[in-house]
Write an enzyme that holds these catalytic residues in place. Structure first.
Site, PDB file in Angstrom:
ATOM      1  N   ASN A 148     -10.246  33.058  17.449  1.00 53.71           N
ATOM      2  CA  ASN A 148     -10.309  31.856  18.303  1.00 53.71           C
ATOM      3  C   ASN A 148     -11.715  31.281  18.436  1.00 53.71           C
ATOM      4  O   ASN A 148     -11.866  30.116  18.778  1.00 53.71           O
ATOM      5  CB  ASN A 148      -9.687  32.138  19.678  1.00 53.71           C
ATOM      6  N   HIS A 160      -7.957  29.055  23.190  1.00 56.12           N
ATOM      7  CA  HIS A 160      -6.852  29.902  23.685  1.00 56.12           C
ATOM      8  C   HIS A 160      -5.679  29.051  24.173  1.00 56.12           C
ATOM      9  O   HIS A 160      -4.521  29.423  23.982  1.00 56.12           O
ATOM     10  CB  HIS A 160      -7.350  30.818  24.807  1.00 56.12           C
ATOM     11  N   THR A 188      -7.704  39.065  19.648  1.00 55.19           N
ATOM     12  CA  THR A 188      -7.089  39.736  20.793  1.00 55.19           C
ATOM     13  C   THR A 188      -5.667  39.205  20.950  1.00 55.19           C
ATOM     14  O   THR A 188      -5.486  38.044  21.321  1.00 55.19           O
ATOM     15  CB  THR A 188      -7.873  39.390  22.094  1.00 55.19           C
ATOM     16  N   GLU A 243     -24.893  44.369  23.922  1.00 52.43           N
ATOM     17  CA  GLU A 243     -25.193  42.921  23.971  1.00 52.43           C
ATOM     18  C   GLU A 243     -26.107  42.628  25.163  1.00 52.43           C
ATOM     19  O   GLU A 243     -26.845  41.658  25.175  1.00 52.43           O
ATOM     20  CB  GLU A 243     -23.897  42.113  24.090  1.00 52.43           C
TER      21      GLU A 243
HETATM   22  P1  IMP Z   1      -9.878  35.967  19.950  1.00 51.63           P
HETATM   23  O1  IMP Z   1      -9.937  37.443  20.166  1.00 51.63           O
HETATM   24  O2  IMP Z   1      -9.361  35.556  18.624  1.00 51.63           O
HETATM   25  O3  IMP Z   1      -9.146  35.281  21.088  1.00 51.63           O
HETATM   26  O4  IMP Z   1     -11.396  35.418  19.958  1.00 51.63           O
HETATM   27  C1  IMP Z   1     -12.125  35.096  21.126  1.00 51.63           C
HETATM   28  C2  IMP Z   1     -12.437  36.343  21.936  1.00 51.63           C
HETATM   29  O5  IMP Z   1     -13.334  37.205  21.198  1.00 51.63           O
HETATM   30  C3  IMP Z   1     -13.212  36.062  23.229  1.00 51.63           C
HETATM   31  O6  IMP Z   1     -12.324  35.715  24.276  1.00 51.63           O
HETATM   32  C4  IMP Z   1     -13.919  37.396  23.483  1.00 51.63           C
HETATM   33  O7  IMP Z   1     -13.049  38.327  24.071  1.00 51.63           O
HETATM   34  C5  IMP Z   1     -14.231  37.875  22.080  1.00 51.63           C
HETATM   35  N1  IMP Z   1     -15.608  37.509  21.702  1.00 51.63           N
HETATM   36  C6  IMP Z   1     -16.009  36.486  20.931  1.00 51.63           C
HETATM   37  N2  IMP Z   1     -17.350  36.482  20.805  1.00 51.63           N
HETATM   38  C7  IMP Z   1     -17.798  37.534  21.507  1.00 51.63           C
HETATM   39  C8  IMP Z   1     -19.112  38.071  21.753  1.00 51.63           C
HETATM   40  O8  IMP Z   1     -20.153  37.561  21.293  1.00 51.63           O
HETATM   41  N3  IMP Z   1     -19.158  39.157  22.557  1.00 51.63           N
HETATM   42  C9  IMP Z   1     -18.063  39.751  23.091  1.00 51.63           C
HETATM   43  N4  IMP Z   1     -16.828  39.293  22.857  1.00 51.63           N
HETATM   44  C10 IMP Z   1     -16.697  38.183  22.092  1.00 51.63           C
END
Ligand code: IMP
Ligand code: ZN
Length: 352
Positions: A23, A75, A108, A209
């Site tokens: 995402n 999202h 996720t 981080e």
């Molecule tokens: P998804 O898992 O495909 O929904 O991608 C977005 C999610 O990845 C975010 O809501 C975070 O949970 C995670 N995410 C993206 N970039 C970071 C980061 O730099 N640090 C920690 N979590 C991240």
């Protein structure tokens, strides 16, 4: 130091992307198309659409706040198996266009009541990967656990991931722990990650981080297969000599996301990125985009930035991309095929 045509060289260079969140990777084009698909079905007001479109439009000029708003918008636009499928295929095609030959995409899985379960979310991504006819790229999936969502949600995610892994062992390769590093305790999630590991999944954990020595210690003791970021481990970056040595001795490959760290402000600028300490120590590292859509970057752009910030030669970039293959969660046979393909490209083409 790269000079003329450095971006052409870095785009042609065959590359491995190991840290990309679905995402966060959606391009302006995909976000706009998803909005058009959702408009007729949604009761969002015109004002909401206008705000979303303005934030998406800002591209490279997005403020940090707008960058984080993009996650929320993405999202809201990927709430059905069909939109998750489209998002996955679009992101894969864009990585192909950027010269990526091996991709581990992570996401996720979300449960959307009456519309999509976590298992269906994962299946939509698997279907999208299987539906790609492009033989230029090998794509794998990592299932992410969000550290903000609690142990119960993490356990459900691992259950869904393990079932999907048994059904698609060549596509699903691992678990990732991510999410806001200031929320939740890593120690809450290590038992479920261990369960996934026992089932055969590889593990990558977002690490340091923000400064948090106890957490880094716990993560290193768990010995994941890869680590994300590792920003605040070096003594000059909020870590300590002891933790730094422990990281180096672990030999765990680190996924480095230069632009993501600089834009989020966890690293002051490219020159001061901890890349240089890990590179100098010959620690295994791999360049990655993290969220190419949110932070308006690409993997070839990250190679250009690394080359220019740390005076790397083309040969050093070749070495970096070749060694990245060893840090993938692909099978040994797949790794060998990738190495052969990269070598052929090097020998036959003008990417030298
Ligand atoms: P998804 O898992 O495909 O929904 O991608 C977005 C999610 O990845 C975010 O809501 C975070 O949970 C995670 N995410 C993206 N970039 C970071 C980061 O730099 N640090 C920690 N979590 C991240
Ligand atoms: Zn990440």
């Amino acid at each position: 130091m790269l000079e003329v045509n450095d971006s052409v060289f870095c785009k042609k260079l065959p590359k491995v992307e190991l840290h990309a969140h679905l995402n966060g990777s959606l391009s302006t084009k995909t976000l706009r198309e998803l909005i058009e698909l959702q408009k007729p079905l949604s009761d969002n007001s015109d004002a909401t659409w206008n705000i979303w479109e303005a934030i998406i439009e800002h591209g490279q000029k997005r403020t940090l706040e707008e960058c984080f708003q993009i996650f929320g918008i993405a999202h809201s636009l990927t709430t059905t198996p069909a939109t998750v499928y489209k998002a996955t295929q679009d992101v894969i095609k864009e990585f192909v266009d950027d010269g990526v030959r091996y991709l581990e995409l992570r996401s996720t899985p979300r449960n959307v009541p009456q519309i999509m379960s976590k298992a269906q979310y994962i299946q939509a991504m698997v279907d999208a990967i299987q539906g790609m006819t492009d033989d230029q790229i090998l794509v794998k999936l990592m299932v992410s656990i969000d550290r903000r969502q609690g142990k119960e949600s993490a356990s459900e995610t691992v259950d869904a991931a393990v079932v999907a892994y048994h059904q698609n062992p060549k596509i699903i390769v691992g678990l990732d722990l991510s999410g806001d590093p200031t929320k939740g305790l890593v120690s809450d999630y290590l038992p479920v990650l261990a369960r996934g590991r026992n089932a055969g999944l590889k593990i990558s954990i977002h690490c340091a981080e923000v400064p948090n020595s106890d957490e880094v210690e716990e993560i290193l003791n768990f010995h994941p297969d890869r680590l994300g970021h590792c920003t605040c481990i070096h003594p000059l970056h909020g870590g300590s000599q002891e933790l730094w040595i422990k990281l180096l001795h672990s030999h765990i490959p680190v996924e480095l996301c230069l632009t993501s760290n600089v834009k989020c402000g966890t690293v002051e600028n490219y020159k001061k990125h901890h890349f240089i300490h890990l590179f100098t120590a010959k620690h295994p590292i791999v360049l990655a985009t993290d969220d190419k859509g949110v932070f308006a970057t690409s993997l070839s752009e990250e190679y250009v930035l690394a080359a220019n910030s740390y005076d790397l030669s083309k040969e050093q970039l070749w070495k970096m991309t070749m060694s990245s293959i060893d840090y993938t969660f692909a099978s040994e046979e797949e790794k060998n095929r990738l190495k052969q393909m990269f070598m052929q490209i090097k020998e036959l083409s003008d990417v030298q």
